[in-house]
Design an enzyme around this catalytic site. Structure first.
Site, PDB file in Angstrom:
ATOM      1  N   ASP A 174      -3.924 -10.849  -4.457  1.00  0.00           N
ATOM      2  CA  ASP A 174      -4.111  -9.400  -4.526  1.00  0.00           C
ATOM      3  C   ASP A 174      -5.560  -9.166  -4.944  1.00  0.00           C
ATOM      4  OD1 ASP A 174      -4.130  -6.641  -5.397  1.00  0.00           O
ATOM      5  OD2 ASP A 174      -1.960  -6.727  -5.612  1.00  0.00           O
ATOM      6  N   PRO A 206       0.295  -2.873   0.817  1.00  0.00           N
ATOM      7  CA  PRO A 206       0.409  -1.721   1.727  1.00  0.00           C
ATOM      8  C   PRO A 206      -0.050  -2.120   3.127  1.00  0.00           C
ATOM      9  CG  PRO A 206      -1.545  -1.505   0.357  1.00  0.00           C
ATOM     10  CD  PRO A 206      -0.858  -2.758  -0.101  1.00  0.00           C
ATOM     11  N   ARG A 234       5.666  -3.242   5.053  1.00  0.00           N
ATOM     12  CA  ARG A 234       5.611  -2.460   6.288  1.00  0.00           C
ATOM     13  C   ARG A 234       5.602  -3.446   7.450  1.00  0.00           C
ATOM     14  NH1 ARG A 234       7.331   1.129   3.901  1.00  0.00           N
ATOM     15  NH2 ARG A 234       6.467   3.209   3.518  1.00  0.00           N
ATOM     16  N   GLU A 263       9.962  -0.186  14.241  1.00  0.00           N
ATOM     17  CA  GLU A 263      11.243   0.290  13.699  1.00  0.00           C
ATOM     18  C   GLU A 263      11.497   1.769  13.973  1.00  0.00           C
ATOM     19  OE1 GLU A 263      10.456  -0.596   9.460  1.00  0.00           O
ATOM     20  OE2 GLU A 263      10.726   1.548   9.097  1.00  0.00           O
ATOM     21  N   HIS A 295      15.450  -1.108   6.865  1.00  0.00           N
ATOM     22  CA  HIS A 295      14.638  -0.335   5.917  1.00  0.00           C
ATOM     23  C   HIS A 295      15.513   0.341   4.855  1.00  0.00           C
ATOM     24  CE1 HIS A 295      10.363   1.360   5.623  1.00  0.00           C
ATOM     25  NE2 HIS A 295      10.932   1.423   4.439  1.00  0.00           N
TER      26      HIS A 295
HETATM   27  P1  NAI Z   1       1.402  -0.581  -4.967  1.00  0.00           P
HETATM   28  O1  NAI Z   1       0.313   0.275  -4.457  1.00  0.00           O
HETATM   29  O2  NAI Z   1       1.881  -0.410  -6.364  1.00  0.00           O
HETATM   30  O3  NAI Z   1       1.002  -2.129  -4.792  1.00  0.00           O
HETATM   31  C1  NAI Z   1       0.412  -2.636  -3.646  1.00  0.00           C
HETATM   32  C2  NAI Z   1      -0.448  -3.810  -4.089  1.00  0.00           C
HETATM   33  O4  NAI Z   1      -0.964  -4.431  -2.918  1.00  0.00           O
HETATM   34  C3  NAI Z   1      -1.630  -3.385  -4.956  1.00  0.00           C
HETATM   35  O5  NAI Z   1      -1.684  -4.170  -6.125  1.00  0.00           O
HETATM   36  C4  NAI Z   1      -2.839  -3.661  -4.050  1.00  0.00           C
HETATM   37  O6  NAI Z   1      -4.003  -4.050  -4.783  1.00  0.00           O
HETATM   38  C5  NAI Z   1      -2.294  -4.800  -3.202  1.00  0.00           C
HETATM   39  N1  NAI Z   1      -3.071  -5.021  -1.995  1.00  0.00           N
HETATM   40  C6  NAI Z   1      -3.820  -4.144  -1.282  1.00  0.00           C
HETATM   41  N2  NAI Z   1      -4.415  -4.775  -0.255  1.00  0.00           N
HETATM   42  C7  NAI Z   1      -4.037  -6.075  -0.324  1.00  0.00           C
HETATM   43  C8  NAI Z   1      -4.347  -7.219   0.455  1.00  0.00           C
HETATM   44  N3  NAI Z   1      -5.168  -7.130   1.496  1.00  0.00           N
HETATM   45  N4  NAI Z   1      -3.785  -8.393   0.095  1.00  0.00           N
HETATM   46  C9  NAI Z   1      -2.962  -8.474  -0.973  1.00  0.00           C
HETATM   47  N5  NAI Z   1      -2.652  -7.430  -1.750  1.00  0.00           N
HETATM   48  C10 NAI Z   1      -3.175  -6.238  -1.427  1.00  0.00           C
HETATM   49  O7  NAI Z   1       2.586  -0.413  -3.933  1.00  0.00           O
HETATM   50  P2  NAI Z   1       4.136  -0.703  -4.188  1.00  0.00           P
HETATM   51  O8  NAI Z   1       4.787   0.516  -4.748  1.00  0.00           O
HETATM   52  O9  NAI Z   1       4.290  -1.991  -4.900  1.00  0.00           O
HETATM   53  O10 NAI Z   1       4.640  -0.869  -2.682  1.00  0.00           O
HETATM   54  C11 NAI Z   1       4.270  -1.973  -1.873  1.00  0.00           C
HETATM   55  C12 NAI Z   1       4.645  -1.657  -0.460  1.00  0.00           C
HETATM   56  O11 NAI Z   1       6.078  -1.659  -0.337  1.00  0.00           O
HETATM   57  C13 NAI Z   1       4.264  -0.209  -0.033  1.00  0.00           C
HETATM   58  O12 NAI Z   1       2.957  -0.129   0.418  1.00  0.00           O
HETATM   59  C14 NAI Z   1       5.258   0.092   1.052  1.00  0.00           C
HETATM   60  O13 NAI Z   1       4.644  -0.269   2.274  1.00  0.00           O
HETATM   61  C15 NAI Z   1       6.426  -0.821   0.750  1.00  0.00           C
HETATM   62  N6  NAI Z   1       7.651  -0.100   0.425  1.00  0.00           N
HETATM   63  C16 NAI Z   1       8.787  -0.445   1.089  1.00  0.00           C
HETATM   64  C17 NAI Z   1       9.970   0.192   0.840  1.00  0.00           C
HETATM   65  C18 NAI Z   1      11.253  -0.218   1.501  1.00  0.00           C
HETATM   66  O14 NAI Z   1      12.247   0.535   1.432  1.00  0.00           O
HETATM   67  N7  NAI Z   1      11.314  -1.351   2.150  1.00  0.00           N
HETATM   68  C19 NAI Z   1      10.034   1.319  -0.104  1.00  0.00           C
HETATM   69  C20 NAI Z   1       8.777   1.550  -0.826  1.00  0.00           C
HETATM   70  C21 NAI Z   1       7.646   0.886  -0.536  1.00  0.00           C
END
Ligand code: NAI
Length: 334
Positions: A174, A206, A234, A263, A295
């Site tokens: 990260d 993300p 995603r 999806e 999802h």
């Molecule tokens: P968050 O914003 O708290 O964490 C995302 C992390 O990814 C951050 O620490 C960021 O620095 C890191 N990141 C950014 N670019 C990166 C890269 N190139 N390589 C590695 N790490 C990187 O987001 P959160 O809440 O943890 O959500 C993560 C993802 O889960 C969301 O973006 C969303 O796409 C997905 N999600 C899926 C759901 C589902 O029902 N399956 C529901 C909610 C979110």
């Protein structure tokens, strides 16, 4: 405020009506997705509430702005389905639910790992049809396995905590290291090292320009033989064809997906009587070591309550003084 709630499922109505009891917005629910064909249905609504399968393209946003909308309220954390730059240029405000229940998605990710490992998707069917053979259901202990977590934000950090409890060795990648993870003993490494050392890789970053097709052929080639790959972030973080080739060559030993690049044409609807036209998706389903959920990572009582409450509060905040702390700004696109 008068709010058009698009793609409203029965559970959306239930949770939004319950949360709205103390807030009092004028909610109108539409079953249909928002897209170019349906954009006229929300004419005259100052606030339009959308989910991840709604089309929030420049064209749709232009129409919404012309029709008098000023606020787009996302019932999601992710905003990759929205043309944010176009919205800002049009003077539209976008608000989201940055964290509703990271535990829901984290726990679902671990459920996929455990189900694939212990072949629960096969056991369920076998036992129901009177087949009690355990041949082919061999699993492995989680204790001592190396898990690579890509993205240690809200969800990834909770996955780390849960898997720490199983006695896994945790590595992560990260750009922003999480102090909770460091305190847990998570080792931050390069992607190259993460791919080379992980028995299980789980994606929690993300979707953006840098992570689009992060898991491509090159990445798959650098992974351990028989790796387990989990994606609840995603769909487009994975190049599906690269992963299919990885499954065919047995490089990937297990694949657990809650999200899929295309999806939008499939998920959140009952297509059990339809002919699915997506050959790539259908190919995925032919592998015995692939488990796909539609999802549902977010889909818990706690998360739905929180999404409804925060969305309505976002709308109230915007209505009162035009400012909302959960607004999506250009900085978030970096
Ligand atoms: P968050 O914003 O708290 O964490 C995302 C992390 O990814 C951050 O620490 C960021 O620095 C890191 N990141 C950014 N670019 C990166 C890269 N190139 N390589 C590695 N790490 C990187 O987001 P959160 O809440 O943890 O959500 C993560 C993802 O889960 C969301 O973006 C969303 O796409 C997905 N999600 C899926 C759901 C589902 O029902 N399956 C529901 C909610 C979110």
């Amino acid at each position: 405020m008068r709010v058009a709630v698009c793609s409203a499922q029965p559970y959306d109505r239930r949770y939004f009506l319950a949360a709205n009891r103390d807030i009092g917005h004028d909610l109108v629910f539409f079953d249909s997705h928002l897209c170019e064909e349906t954009q006229r249905m929300v004419a005259g609504f100052p606030a339009v509430c959308v989910f991840i399968n709604d089309t929030v393209s420049k064209t749709v946003l232009q129409t919404l702005a012309e029709q008098g909308a000023s606020l787009i309220a996302l019932r999601s954390a992710g905003f990759n389905h929205v043309d944010i730059r176009a919205a800002i240029d049009l003077g539209l405000h976008i608000v989201r639910v940055p964290a509703y229940s990271p535990h829901s998605v984290a726990e679902h990710s671990v459920a996929l790992i455990l189900s694939l490992n212990r072949h629960l998707h096969h056991s369920y069917n076998r036992v129901r049809s009177g087949n009690f053979s355990i041949q082919g259901l061999l699993g492995f202990e989680m204790r001592g396995k190396t898990v690579g977590i890509i993205g240690t934000g809200r969800i990834g950090a909770i996955v780390a905590k849960i898997l720490h409890g199983f006695g896994c060795h945790l590595v992560a990648h990260d750009p922003q290291q999480n102090s909770d993870c460091i305190n847990l003993g998570v080792e931050y490494v390069s992607l190259k090292k993460l791919y080379a050392s992980s028995d299980i890789i789980t994606l929690h970053c993300p979707l953006n320009m840098k992570t689009h097709h992060l898991i491509d052929t090159k990445a798959v080639t650098s992974m351990k033989q028989g790796v387990m790959l989990i994606n609840t972030s995603r769909g487009a973080v994975i190049d599906t064809m690269a992963v299919i080739n990885g499954l065919k060559s047995s490089k990937i030993g297990y694949l657990g997906l809650d999200v899929y690049e295309q999806e939008g044409d499939l998920f959140f609807q009952d297509l059990s009587n339809e002919i699915i036209q997506d050959d790539v998706f259908q190919r995925l389903l032919t592998f015995p070591n692939v488990l796909v959920t539609g999802h549902q990572g977010f889909f818990t009582d706690e998360a739905l309550s929180s999404i409804a409450r925060t969305t309505l509060q976002n709308i109230s905040a915007f209505e009162i003084d035009g400012v909302c702390q959960n607004e999506v700004t250009l900085e978030l696109l970096q």
